[in-house]
Design a protein around this motif. Structure first.
Motif, short mmCIF file in Angstrom:
data_model
loop_
_atom_site.label_atom_id
_atom_site.label_comp_id
_atom_site.label_asym_id
_atom_site.label_seq_id
_atom_site.Cartn_x
_atom_site.Cartn_y
_atom_site.Cartn_z
N ALA A 53 0.82 -1.21 0.00
CA ALA A 53 0.00 0.00 0.00
C ALA A 53 0.86 1.26 0.00
O ALA A 53 0.34 2.37 0.08
N VAL B 193 -4.56 -1.43 6.95
CA VAL B 193 -3.88 -0.65 5.92
C VAL B 193 -4.55 0.70 5.71
O VAL B 193 -3.90 1.74 5.72
N ASP B 194 -5.87 0.67 5.56
CA ASP B 194 -6.60 1.92 5.35
C ASP B 194 -6.49 2.85 6.55
O ASP B 194 -6.33 4.04 6.40
N ARG C 150 -3.11 4.39 6.49
CA ARG C 150 -2.97 5.26 5.34
C ARG C 150 -3.74 6.57 5.56
O ARG C 150 -3.25 7.65 5.26
#
Length: 420
Positions: free
Chosen positions: A351, A411-412, A415
């Motif tokens: 990512a 991950v999100d 991020r």
RNA sequence: GCGGCCAUGGCGAAGUGGUUAACGCACCGGAUUGUGGCUCCGGCAUUCGUGGGUUCGAUUCCCACUGGUCGCCCCA
């Protein structure tokens, strides 16, 4: 310890190398905007190229070259500067046949056999640019501006441009004669170096640091008073363009650059203040392309010493905006979590996040410490408890806030958090 | 290339002609169960740039070399 780094060379280690990357990136970015293309030439060339290009009487050629013979008996030399190589490449690749001007830049190591000091290495690094094919004085100014911008863009705001004109083969002899006439009756007052310069290269006497020589040359004939009908207006136009570009400069009629190939414009970038060392310099070299076997084509360029830039940044205490620390440090507890961690880490990296984990078999506390040391923004904690519920702990290391989220959201989550 | 100064663990730094080479930082481990930055405890140089010499004995004295550093020269 058995092996040591060769004298005058340096390892650029993590902690230092990031500064180099930053500085080089700035150079490349500026070159992109000024529309220069990179050229990469070999680190060594035929010895004769430098002898002819740089000049037989220069210190570089006389005593500083790394010259060797290869197994085929060819005489080769590690490049002591960049211009000669770029000119060779320009000629050999017939770039002169393409629409002019040709604008090139390079970044890389150079080699000179010298006594190492602060800011002086045997392998050192230069960033340089060259423009071929145009006589326009505004290009001289553009180049000076580019170099100046380079310094300011990395955070060196107190750089001074020193400017001079060293004339051309038309007007230089006249000045030389006048200078010799002026100095010869007073030669007892010259230092021993300058005494020998008197026949070899009298112009160099002008920038001798010896006090007696300085006093003597105070009133000596200046090159700029002897400039011919080409060089005079050219010099004026360079200054005019520098003003348009708002590049602060100072005329230094004593400045004579050490390489033989310069004509007309010569300039140097010096750091203001007591140290005042030279950070870079350059000038015009209208005879060099021909000297190296190409057509009669002019050139102008500069070279800056990257070691000196880094040194100046350190001395001035300039803080570079370097990215530091990993985005996420993944802590796993137990064999199963560790196994899952492998793919999880890859997902973070896929990512575009920087992510790290413990590979020293540390316990929870040790892993936290490691994360802290790596300046992790976030720590993701995957243990038995989390695993059971398909969740994962996320801790913001700056605030200490921690929560448990769904494993696929990690991950999100990071991020998103990284954006703010 | 010339002159001055210097050379102790990863870093900084004390020290003495003689059987344990301070200390600080860093690093590693620990201070009850899975949580960092503070604190506390423990660990961490058979060795003092390399090679010779002086000496009963040298990290400590002498010489050479190598390296670093500053100045000169020159430059980036």
């Amino acid at each position: 310890m058995k092996f040591r780094i060769p004298r005058g060379t340096a390892d650029l280690l993590p902690g230092q190398v990031e500064k180099w990357q930053y500085v080089e990136e700035k150079a490349r970015e500026l070159c992109r905007r000024y529309h220069f293309s990179e050229v990469r030439t070999p680190l060594f060339e035929q010895t004769e190229l430098f002898q002819r290009g740089v000049g037989e009487t220069t210190d570089i050629v006389e005593k500083e070259m790394y010259t060797f013979e290869d197994r085929g008996g060819r005489k080769l030399t590690l490049r002591p500067e960049g211009t000669a190589s770029v000119v060779r490449s320009f000629v050999e690749n017939k770039m002169y046949a393409e629409p002019q001007p040709t604008k090139l830049y390079y970044i890389g190591p150079m080699f000179r056999y010298e006594r190492p000091q602060a800011g002086r290495q045997r392998q050192f690094h230069q960033y340089g640019v060259e423009v071929f094919g145009t006589l326009e004085p505004s290009v001289d100014a553009e180049i000076i501006d580019l170099g100046y911008r380079f310094y300011t863009s990395v955070g060196l705001t107190d750089v001074q441009v020193e400017l001079n004109s060293v004339g051309c083969p038309q007007c230089r002899p006249e000045h030389r004669a006048a200078l010799v006439d002026y100095l010869t009756p007073r030669k007892e007052e010259l230092c021993k170096d300058c005494l020998s310069r008197l026949d070899r290269n009298p112009m160099r006497i002008l920038d001798c640091k010896n006090e007696s020589c300085r006093r003597l040359t105070e009133e000596a004939p200046k090159m700029i008073d002897y400039l011919c009908h080409d060089c005079g207006p050219h010099f004026e136009a360079v200054q005019e363009n520098l003003k348009l570009l708002e590049v602060p400069f100072r005329i230094d009629t004593r400045m004579v650059r050490g390489l033989d190939y310069y004509t007309q414009t010569a300039f140097e970038y010096v750091l203001k203040g007591k140290g005042g060392g030279s950070l870079g310099g350059g000038g015009r070299y209208n005879g060099l392309v021909e000297e190296v076997g190409g057509p009669d084509m002019p050139g102008v360029g500069f070279a800056v010493g990257l070691e000196r830039v880094i040194l100046a940044l350190d001395e001035k205490g300039v803080e570079l905006p370097l990215q530091q620390g990993v985005d996420c440090f993944l802590i796993t507890l137990g064999a199963e979590a560790k196994k899952q961690g492998v793919t999880l880490l890859r997902k973070l990296r896929d990512a575009g996040l920087s992510a790290e984990r413990d590979t020293m078999d540390r316990k929870m506390k040790g892993q936290m410490k490691a994360a802290d040391r790596l300046k992790a923004s976030f720590v993701a904690i995957l243990g038995e408890n989390e695993l059971k519920e398909n969740r994962i702990g996320v801790k913001n290391m700056a605030t200490g806030h921690q929560e448990t989220i769904c494993l696929d959201k990690l991950v999100d989550y990071i991020r998103e958090a990284r954006k703010s």
